[in-house]
Design a protein around this motif. Structure first.
Motif, PDB file in Angstrom:
ATOM      1  N   HIS A  16       0.859  -1.179   0.000  1.00 18.77           N
ATOM      2  CA  HIS A  16       0.000   0.000   0.000  1.00 18.77           C
ATOM      3  C   HIS A  16       0.901   1.236   0.000  1.00 18.77           C
ATOM      4  CE1 HIS A  16      -3.371   2.587   1.112  1.00 18.77           C
ATOM      5  NE2 HIS A  16      -2.500   3.204   1.888  1.00 18.77           N
ATOM      6  N   ALA A  17       0.506   2.248  -0.729  1.00 20.13           N
ATOM      7  CA  ALA A  17       1.293   3.482  -0.709  1.00 20.13           C
ATOM      8  C   ALA A  17       0.368   4.681  -0.871  1.00 20.13           C
ATOM      9  CB  ALA A  17       2.330   3.455  -1.835  1.00 20.13           C
ATOM     10  N   GLU A  18       0.813   5.783  -0.300  1.00 20.56           N
ATOM     11  CA  GLU A  18       0.122   7.070  -0.474  1.00 20.56           C
ATOM     12  C   GLU A  18       1.038   7.929  -1.336  1.00 20.56           C
ATOM     13  OE1 GLU A  18      -2.822   7.949   1.035  1.00 20.56           O
ATOM     14  OE2 GLU A  18      -2.997   5.955   1.955  1.00 20.56           O
ATOM     15  N   VAL A  19       0.596   8.266  -2.539  1.00 21.84           N
ATOM     16  CA  VAL A  19       1.503   8.959  -3.464  1.00 21.84           C
ATOM     17  C   VAL A  19       0.877  10.227  -4.041  1.00 21.84           C
ATOM     18  CG1 VAL A  19       2.878   6.977  -4.192  1.00 21.84           C
ATOM     19  CG2 VAL A  19       0.712   7.455  -5.337  1.00 21.84           C
ATOM     20  N   GLU A  20       1.758  11.191  -4.254  1.00 18.97           N
ATOM     21  CA  GLU A  20       1.338  12.365  -5.018  1.00 18.97           C
ATOM     22  C   GLU A  20       1.118  11.939  -6.470  1.00 18.97           C
ATOM     23  OE1 GLU A  20       4.241  15.394  -4.761  1.00 18.97           O
ATOM     24  OE2 GLU A  20       3.755  15.919  -2.687  1.00 18.97           O
ATOM     25  N   PRO A  21       0.206  12.596  -7.165  1.00 15.45           N
ATOM     26  CA  PRO A  21      -0.069  12.207  -8.557  1.00 15.45           C
ATOM     27  C   PRO A  21       1.169  12.258  -9.441  1.00 15.45           C
ATOM     28  CG  PRO A  21      -1.618  13.889  -7.828  1.00 15.45           C
ATOM     29  CD  PRO A  21      -0.642  13.691  -6.719  1.00 15.45           C
ATOM     30  N   ARG A  22       2.119  13.142  -9.112  1.00 13.96           N
ATOM     31  CA  ARG A  22       3.304  13.295  -9.979  1.00 13.96           C
ATOM     32  C   ARG A  22       4.444  12.359  -9.584  1.00 13.96           C
ATOM     33  NH1 ARG A  22       5.463  19.094  -7.639  1.00 13.96           N
ATOM     34  NH2 ARG A  22       5.939  18.337  -5.550  1.00 13.96           N
ATOM     35  N   ARG A  23       4.250  11.550  -8.548  1.00 14.41           N
ATOM     36  CA  ARG A  23       5.329  10.672  -8.083  1.00 14.41           C
ATOM     37  C   ARG A  23       5.608   9.597  -9.133  1.00 14.41           C
ATOM     38  NH1 ARG A  23       9.188  11.047  -4.356  1.00 14.41           N
ATOM     39  NH2 ARG A  23       9.383   9.385  -2.832  1.00 14.41           N
ATOM     40  N   LEU A  24       6.859   9.511  -9.583  1.00 11.83           N
ATOM     41  CA  LEU A  24       7.207   8.497 -10.581  1.00 11.83           C
ATOM     42  C   LEU A  24       7.230   7.114  -9.952  1.00 11.83           C
ATOM     43  CD1 LEU A  24      10.165  10.315 -12.376  1.00 11.83           C
ATOM     44  CD2 LEU A  24       7.818  10.039 -13.215  1.00 11.83           C
ATOM     45  N   LEU A  25       6.937   6.105 -10.768  1.00  9.20           N
ATOM     46  CA  LEU A  25       7.003   4.734 -10.259  1.00  9.20           C
ATOM     47  C   LEU A  25       8.415   4.439  -9.744  1.00  9.20           C
ATOM     48  CD1 LEU A  25       5.848   1.917  -9.791  1.00  9.20           C
ATOM     49  CD2 LEU A  25       6.337   1.397 -12.203  1.00  9.20           C
ATOM     50  N   ALA A  26       9.434   4.926 -10.455  1.00 12.58           N
ATOM     51  CA  ALA A  26      10.815   4.700 -10.013  1.00 12.58           C
ATOM     52  C   ALA A  26      11.031   5.251  -8.609  1.00 12.58           C
ATOM     53  CB  ALA A  26      11.789   5.348 -10.992  1.00 12.58           C
ATOM     54  N   ASP A  27      10.528   6.446  -8.338  1.00 14.46           N
ATOM     55  CA  ASP A  27      10.710   7.052  -7.016  1.00 14.46           C
ATOM     56  C   ASP A  27       9.858   6.334  -5.964  1.00 14.46           C
ATOM     57  OD1 ASP A  27      12.528   8.927  -7.971  1.00 14.46           O
ATOM     58  OD2 ASP A  27      10.943  10.341  -8.503  1.00 14.46           O
ATOM     59  N   LEU A  28       8.681   5.913  -6.377  1.00 18.19           N
ATOM     60  CA  LEU A  28       7.835   5.137  -5.458  1.00 18.19           C
ATOM     61  C   LEU A  28       8.573   3.873  -5.026  1.00 18.19           C
ATOM     62  CD1 LEU A  28       5.100   4.218  -4.163  1.00 18.19           C
ATOM     63  CD2 LEU A  28       4.464   3.362  -6.413  1.00 18.19           C
ATOM     64  N   LEU A  29       9.164   3.166  -5.998  1.00 18.98           N
ATOM     65  CA  LEU A  29       9.866   1.923  -5.676  1.00 18.98           C
ATOM     66  C   LEU A  29      11.090   2.210  -4.811  1.00 18.98           C
ATOM     67  CD1 LEU A  29       9.679   0.203  -9.181  1.00 18.98           C
ATOM     68  CD2 LEU A  29       8.460  -0.520  -7.114  1.00 18.98           C
ATOM     69  N   VAL A  64       6.614   6.389 -15.906  1.00 24.97           N
ATOM     70  CA  VAL A  64       5.285   5.973 -15.440  1.00 24.97           C
ATOM     71  C   VAL A  64       5.059   6.576 -14.062  1.00 24.97           C
ATOM     72  CG1 VAL A  64       3.930   3.949 -14.741  1.00 24.97           C
ATOM     73  CG2 VAL A  64       5.427   3.808 -16.737  1.00 24.97           C
ATOM     74  N   PHE A  65       3.877   7.077 -13.834  1.00 23.31           N
ATOM     75  CA  PHE A  65       3.559   7.578 -12.502  1.00 23.31           C
ATOM     76  C   PHE A  65       3.174   6.415 -11.590  1.00 23.31           C
ATOM     77  CE2 PHE A  65       2.520  11.387 -15.129  1.00 23.31           C
ATOM     78  CZ  PHE A  65       3.492  12.222 -14.592  1.00 23.31           C
ATOM     79  N   GLY A  66       3.471   6.586 -10.337  1.00 20.97           N
ATOM     80  CA  GLY A  66       3.123   5.541  -9.369  1.00 20.97           C
ATOM     81  C   GLY A  66       1.645   5.221  -9.395  1.00 20.97           C
TER      82      GLY A  66
END
Ligand code: FES
Ligand code: FES
Length: 162
Positions: A16-29, A64-66
């Protein structure tokens, strides 16, 4: 900025994650899920270092966005080794054939090759070249990467032989 709540499966684990709409998948990971095996080189879709599998497809995680990975199945380089930490045959082949030097590009190539060998377990050298052509390595000259993927394919074919 508002946060979006997403659920995704990463290397077989529901997260589960809480992400800003602009957060990249790479940064999320890398930053939110602490999976730093996925590398960021160019950050604009050229080098392929950030390649992960999203629903089985090689995907540049810097493009890709998160939030786009909501409900998706994501595979990263951390998921390749066994539960005991043993490298898988493709990773072993990269080591045995000197398919890495600095190693920066390696996670992307491993994920690209993983997808190729799932789809085409016995690729020709030209098919390997074509598949690997989307990623950049500044160290190896590519021939050793080709040989490693070839060896992993041949090894898998040998293991499957009666
Ligand atoms: S970091 Fe994503 S393509 Fe280079
Ligand atoms: S091993 Fe250094 S960039 Fe590929």
């Amino acid at each position: 900025m508002s946060l979006h709540s997403i659920e995704l499966t990463v290397n077989g684990r529901r997260m589960h994650a809480e992400v800003e709409p602009r957060r990249l998948l790479a940064d999320l990971l890398r930053e939110d899920l602490n999976l730093r095996g996925t590398h960021l080189g160019c950050e604009h879709g050229i080098c392929g270092a950030c390649t992960v599998l999203v629903d089985g497809q090689p995907t540049r995680s810097c493009l890709v966005f998160g939030v786009q990975a909501d409900d998706a199945e994501v595979e990263t380089v951390e998921g390749l080794a066994g539960a005991d930490g043993a490298l898988n045959p493709l990773q072993d082949a990269f080591g045995a054939h000197h398919a890495l030097q600095c190693g920066f590009c390696t996670p992307g190539f491993l994920m690209l090759a993983t997808a190729l060998l799932r789809e085409n377990p016995d690729p020709t050298d030209d098919e390997i070249r074509e598949a690997m052509a989307s990623n950049i390595c500044r160290c190896t000259g590519y021939q050793s990467i080709l040989e490693a993927v070839r060896a992993a394919a041949d090894g898998a074919a040998g293991a499957a032989a009666p």
